[in-house]
Write an enzyme that holds these catalytic residues in place. Sequence first.
Site, PDB file in Angstrom:
ATOM      1  N   LEU A  66     -35.513  -2.963  -5.627  1.00 59.50           N
ATOM      2  CA  LEU A  66     -35.409  -1.497  -5.693  1.00 59.50           C
ATOM      3  C   LEU A  66     -34.277  -1.046  -6.606  1.00 59.50           C
ATOM      4  O   LEU A  66     -34.131   0.156  -6.869  1.00 59.50           O
ATOM      5  CB  LEU A  66     -35.152  -0.938  -4.283  1.00 59.50           C
ATOM      6  CG  LEU A  66     -36.162  -1.331  -3.195  1.00 59.50           C
ATOM      7  CD1 LEU A  66     -35.637  -0.937  -1.821  1.00 59.50           C
ATOM      8  CD2 LEU A  66     -37.511  -0.687  -3.440  1.00 59.50           C
ATOM      9  N   ALA A 120     -32.347   0.260  -9.409  1.00 59.82           N
ATOM     10  CA  ALA A 120     -32.695   0.994 -10.635  1.00 59.82           C
ATOM     11  C   ALA A 120     -31.927   2.298 -10.623  1.00 59.82           C
ATOM     12  O   ALA A 120     -31.369   2.688  -9.595  1.00 59.82           O
ATOM     13  CB  ALA A 120     -34.200   1.287 -10.663  1.00 59.82           C
ATOM     14  N   SER A 177     -43.595   3.848  -9.650  1.00 56.39           N
ATOM     15  CA  SER A 177     -43.538   5.289  -9.403  1.00 56.39           C
ATOM     16  C   SER A 177     -44.855   5.991  -9.735  1.00 56.39           C
ATOM     17  O   SER A 177     -45.564   5.617 -10.681  1.00 56.39           O
ATOM     18  CB  SER A 177     -42.430   5.865 -10.283  1.00 56.39           C
ATOM     19  OG  SER A 177     -42.498   7.264 -10.313  1.00 56.39           O
ATOM     20  N   TYR A 211     -37.898   7.278 -18.063  1.00 54.19           N
ATOM     21  CA  TYR A 211     -37.801   6.576 -16.772  1.00 54.19           C
ATOM     22  C   TYR A 211     -39.160   5.989 -16.385  1.00 54.19           C
ATOM     23  O   TYR A 211     -39.268   4.818 -16.018  1.00 54.19           O
ATOM     24  CB  TYR A 211     -37.299   7.539 -15.683  1.00 54.19           C
ATOM     25  CG  TYR A 211     -37.573   7.057 -14.282  1.00 54.19           C
ATOM     26  CD1 TYR A 211     -36.844   6.000 -13.735  1.00 54.19           C
ATOM     27  CD2 TYR A 211     -38.586   7.629 -13.512  1.00 54.19           C
ATOM     28  CE1 TYR A 211     -37.111   5.535 -12.445  1.00 54.19           C
ATOM     29  CE2 TYR A 211     -38.856   7.172 -12.227  1.00 54.19           C
ATOM     30  CZ  TYR A 211     -38.120   6.132 -11.706  1.00 54.19           C
ATOM     31  OH  TYR A 211     -38.396   5.671 -10.434  1.00 54.19           O
ATOM     32  N   VAL A 257     -36.805  17.186  -4.365  1.00 53.85           N
ATOM     33  CA  VAL A 257     -36.856  18.631  -4.108  1.00 53.85           C
ATOM     34  C   VAL A 257     -36.580  18.942  -2.640  1.00 53.85           C
ATOM     35  O   VAL A 257     -35.932  19.949  -2.307  1.00 53.85           O
ATOM     36  CB  VAL A 257     -38.204  19.219  -4.593  1.00 53.85           C
ATOM     37  CG1 VAL A 257     -39.382  18.661  -3.829  1.00 53.85           C
ATOM     38  CG2 VAL A 257     -38.223  20.721  -4.501  1.00 53.85           C
ATOM     39  N   ILE A 309     -37.410  27.935  -7.095  1.00 55.65           N
ATOM     40  CA  ILE A 309     -38.729  27.388  -7.449  1.00 55.65           C
ATOM     41  C   ILE A 309     -39.011  27.688  -8.919  1.00 55.65           C
ATOM     42  O   ILE A 309     -38.928  28.840  -9.353  1.00 55.65           O
ATOM     43  CB  ILE A 309     -39.831  27.991  -6.554  1.00 55.65           C
ATOM     44  CG1 ILE A 309     -39.658  27.466  -5.124  1.00 55.65           C
ATOM     45  CG2 ILE A 309     -41.211  27.666  -7.091  1.00 55.65           C
ATOM     46  CD1 ILE A 309     -40.723  27.964  -4.144  1.00 55.65           C
ATOM     47  N   PHE A 310     -39.323  26.644  -9.659  1.00 56.27           N
ATOM     48  CA  PHE A 310     -39.706  26.818 -11.069  1.00 56.27           C
ATOM     49  C   PHE A 310     -41.211  27.083 -11.115  1.00 56.27           C
ATOM     50  O   PHE A 310     -41.995  26.256 -10.656  1.00 56.27           O
ATOM     51  CB  PHE A 310     -39.365  25.558 -11.873  1.00 56.27           C
ATOM     52  CG  PHE A 310     -37.884  25.302 -11.973  1.00 56.27           C
ATOM     53  CD1 PHE A 310     -37.133  25.844 -13.013  1.00 56.27           C
ATOM     54  CD2 PHE A 310     -37.228  24.537 -11.007  1.00 56.27           C
ATOM     55  CE1 PHE A 310     -35.759  25.630 -13.098  1.00 56.27           C
ATOM     56  CE2 PHE A 310     -35.853  24.318 -11.081  1.00 56.27           C
ATOM     57  CZ  PHE A 310     -35.121  24.867 -12.126  1.00 56.27           C
ATOM     58  N   ARG A 323     -47.046  18.294  -4.141  1.00 54.53           N
ATOM     59  CA  ARG A 323     -46.621  16.900  -4.189  1.00 54.53           C
ATOM     60  C   ARG A 323     -47.080  16.175  -2.931  1.00 54.53           C
ATOM     61  O   ARG A 323     -47.231  16.774  -1.871  1.00 54.53           O
ATOM     62  CB  ARG A 323     -45.081  16.808  -4.260  1.00 54.53           C
ATOM     63  CG  ARG A 323     -44.468  17.436  -5.511  1.00 54.53           C
ATOM     64  CD  ARG A 323     -44.767  16.614  -6.757  1.00 54.53           C
ATOM     65  NE  ARG A 323     -44.208  17.227  -7.964  1.00 54.53           N
ATOM     66  CZ  ARG A 323     -44.832  18.097  -8.751  1.00 54.53           C
ATOM     67  NH1 ARG A 323     -46.072  18.483  -8.448  1.00 54.53           N
ATOM     68  NH2 ARG A 323     -44.273  18.569  -9.830  1.00 54.53           N
ATOM     69  N   GLY A 374     -44.003  20.847 -19.104  1.00 54.62           N
ATOM     70  CA  GLY A 374     -44.396  19.451 -18.889  1.00 54.62           C
ATOM     71  C   GLY A 374     -44.363  19.024 -17.437  1.00 54.62           C
ATOM     72  O   GLY A 374     -44.610  17.863 -17.125  1.00 54.62           O
TER      73      GLY A 374
HETATM   74  N1  LIG Z   1     -36.758   8.392  -4.409  1.00 50.29           N
HETATM   75  C1  LIG Z   1     -38.002   8.496  -4.888  1.00 50.29           C
HETATM   76  O1  LIG Z   1     -38.696   9.522  -4.686  1.00 50.29           O
HETATM   77  C2  LIG Z   1     -38.604   7.372  -5.709  1.00 50.29           C
HETATM   78  C3  LIG Z   1     -39.893   7.563  -6.237  1.00 50.29           C
HETATM   79  C4  LIG Z   1     -40.460   6.535  -6.976  1.00 50.29           C
HETATM   80  C5  LIG Z   1     -39.764   5.356  -7.168  1.00 50.29           C
HETATM   81  N2  LIG Z   1     -38.509   5.195  -6.660  1.00 50.29           N
HETATM   82  C6  LIG Z   1     -37.830   3.906  -6.892  1.00 50.29           C
HETATM   83  O2  LIG Z   1     -37.294   3.409  -5.669  1.00 50.29           O
HETATM   84  C7  LIG Z   1     -36.106   2.657  -5.938  1.00 50.29           C
HETATM   85  C8  LIG Z   1     -34.976   3.134  -5.053  1.00 50.29           C
HETATM   86  O3  LIG Z   1     -34.705   4.505  -5.360  1.00 50.29           O
HETATM   87  P1  LIG Z   1     -33.735   5.396  -4.477  1.00 50.29           P
HETATM   88  O4  LIG Z   1     -34.332   6.757  -4.452  1.00 50.29           O
HETATM   89  O5  LIG Z   1     -33.409   4.712  -3.205  1.00 50.29           O
HETATM   90  O6  LIG Z   1     -32.455   5.471  -5.446  1.00 50.29           O
HETATM   91  P2  LIG Z   1     -30.909   5.122  -5.170  1.00 50.29           P
HETATM   92  O7  LIG Z   1     -30.169   5.522  -6.407  1.00 50.29           O
HETATM   93  O8  LIG Z   1     -30.468   5.706  -3.868  1.00 50.29           O
HETATM   94  O9  LIG Z   1     -30.936   3.537  -5.033  1.00 50.29           O
HETATM   95  C9  LIG Z   1     -30.868   2.644  -6.117  1.00 50.29           C
HETATM   96  C10 LIG Z   1     -29.888   1.545  -5.741  1.00 50.29           C
HETATM   97  O10 LIG Z   1     -29.858   0.583  -6.807  1.00 50.29           O
HETATM   98  C11 LIG Z   1     -28.502   0.283  -7.129  1.00 50.29           C
HETATM   99  N3  LIG Z   1     -28.517  -0.148  -8.543  1.00 50.29           N
HETATM  100  C12 LIG Z   1     -28.879   0.572  -9.636  1.00 50.29           C
HETATM  101  N4  LIG Z   1     -28.802  -0.187 -10.753  1.00 50.29           N
HETATM  102  C13 LIG Z   1     -28.391  -1.415 -10.346  1.00 50.29           C
HETATM  103  C14 LIG Z   1     -28.130  -2.642 -11.021  1.00 50.29           C
HETATM  104  N5  LIG Z   1     -28.253  -2.753 -12.352  1.00 50.29           N
HETATM  105  N6  LIG Z   1     -27.719  -3.716 -10.294  1.00 50.29           N
HETATM  106  C15 LIG Z   1     -27.554  -3.626  -8.945  1.00 50.29           C
HETATM  107  N7  LIG Z   1     -27.795  -2.505  -8.244  1.00 50.29           N
HETATM  108  C16 LIG Z   1     -28.213  -1.399  -8.942  1.00 50.29           C
HETATM  109  C17 LIG Z   1     -27.733   1.564  -6.848  1.00 50.29           C
HETATM  110  O11 LIG Z   1     -26.353   1.364  -6.623  1.00 50.29           O
HETATM  111  C18 LIG Z   1     -28.457   2.064  -5.586  1.00 50.29           C
HETATM  112  O12 LIG Z   1     -27.878   1.512  -4.406  1.00 50.29           O
HETATM  113  C19 LIG Z   1     -35.824   2.796  -7.431  1.00 50.29           C
HETATM  114  O13 LIG Z   1     -36.296   1.640  -8.066  1.00 50.29           O
HETATM  115  C20 LIG Z   1     -36.640   4.015  -7.825  1.00 50.29           C
HETATM  116  O14 LIG Z   1     -37.013   3.965  -9.165  1.00 50.29           O
HETATM  117  C21 LIG Z   1     -37.917   6.182  -5.934  1.00 50.29           C
END
Ligand SMILES: NC(=O)c1ccc[n+]([C@@H]2O[C@H](COP(=O)([O-])OP(=O)(O)OC[C@H]3O[C@@H](n4cnc5c(N)ncnc54)[C@H](O)[C@@H]3O)[C@@H](O)[C@H]2O)c1
Length: 312
Positions: A75, A77, A119, A143, A187, A203-204, A211, A273
Amino acid sequence: MAGPIAVTGGAGFIGSHVVERMLASGHHVRVLDNLSTGHRANLPAGLDGTFETGDCTNAAWVREALRGCAAVIHLAATPNVQKSLDDPPEILHNNIQATACVLEAARRLGIRRVVLASSAGLYAADEEPPHHEEMTPCPGNPYAVGRYADEALAGVYSRVFGVDTTCLRFFNVYGPRQDPSSPYSGVISVFCRRMLAGQPPVIFGDGLQSRDFIYVGDIAAACSAAALSATACGGKAVNVGTGRSTDLRQLVSVLNDILGTTTQAQFVPARQGEVRHSRADTRRASALLGFTASTPFHVGLKSTVSWMQTAV
Ligand SMILES: NC(=O)c1ccc[n+]([C@@H]2O[C@H](COP(=O)([O-])OP(=O)(O)OC[C@H]3O[C@@H](n4cnc5c(N)ncnc54)[C@H](O)[C@@H]3O)[C@@H](O)[C@H]2O)c1
């Protein structure tokens, strides 16, 4: 399962719920996180497992940190669309490089299963819902392009290197521990925060954009099902949503019900967009993983509001 389940990004919003769920079902976990957006405090105080602080873009470090793990839920990212528009190379580097390092470590260490966060942002903005996995992706920002690349790489590791991978396409995730301080956060957390402070949610557009909001506990259940599944997913993408959608006017109305308020939204011009409607086709998740989201919207929202009233 022999060996701990690794959760990269385990100190983040979603990751911390995944860790909690794995621990509650008796698994050992190993968290890998660089704490760039995550917090140690998101994790249980007496974490029954290990916490490795480091960067998943560092291949050698990831390989050492994952040694002995039975499966990885990846996860880690930077899930920030706006940042990816402001600085594409930085986000693409972090997100794709981290995935490449995790997949390569899994190959070298013989780790059987890697579950990746992808995503719903891969679906074209004008595609009519429900969105199903066979639709041709058309990412609308850097992204989402990164997530598309991650999925392609996961497919190669599955077909060519024999690492079984599953790409979970999360729809709009909400719940406790989602950071409401950033205007680019989900949101629901942004609206909750403003309405709790007696301010109108902004709200835009006309507010009829909709969603597929999914509670973070359901996302954790999907991650767990994918990591533990006896069936190989072979690099497939799998939607993780509820199959239902809510528009922003309805969202404000449900939040008013929960809060006992009558706050009116403030309407500002639509953003260019922006996706109009998003809703998952959930059949593949059900058939492949036996997963169906089970948290009713008002229940998930109530728990989000309660958390925000105490924690923020
Ligand atoms: N929140 C959403 O609605 C959503 C939707 C689609 C996908 N995602 C995906 O779910 C995952 C988690 O998202 P989230 O909302 O919990 O975000 P978040 O920012 O709370 O969690 C991401 C975690 O990854 C860690 N991190 C980032 N880059 C890193 C790296 N290079 N090395 C080590 N740790 C790293 C951060 O410190 C954080 O703890 C992500 O991959 C995100 O793309 C989230």
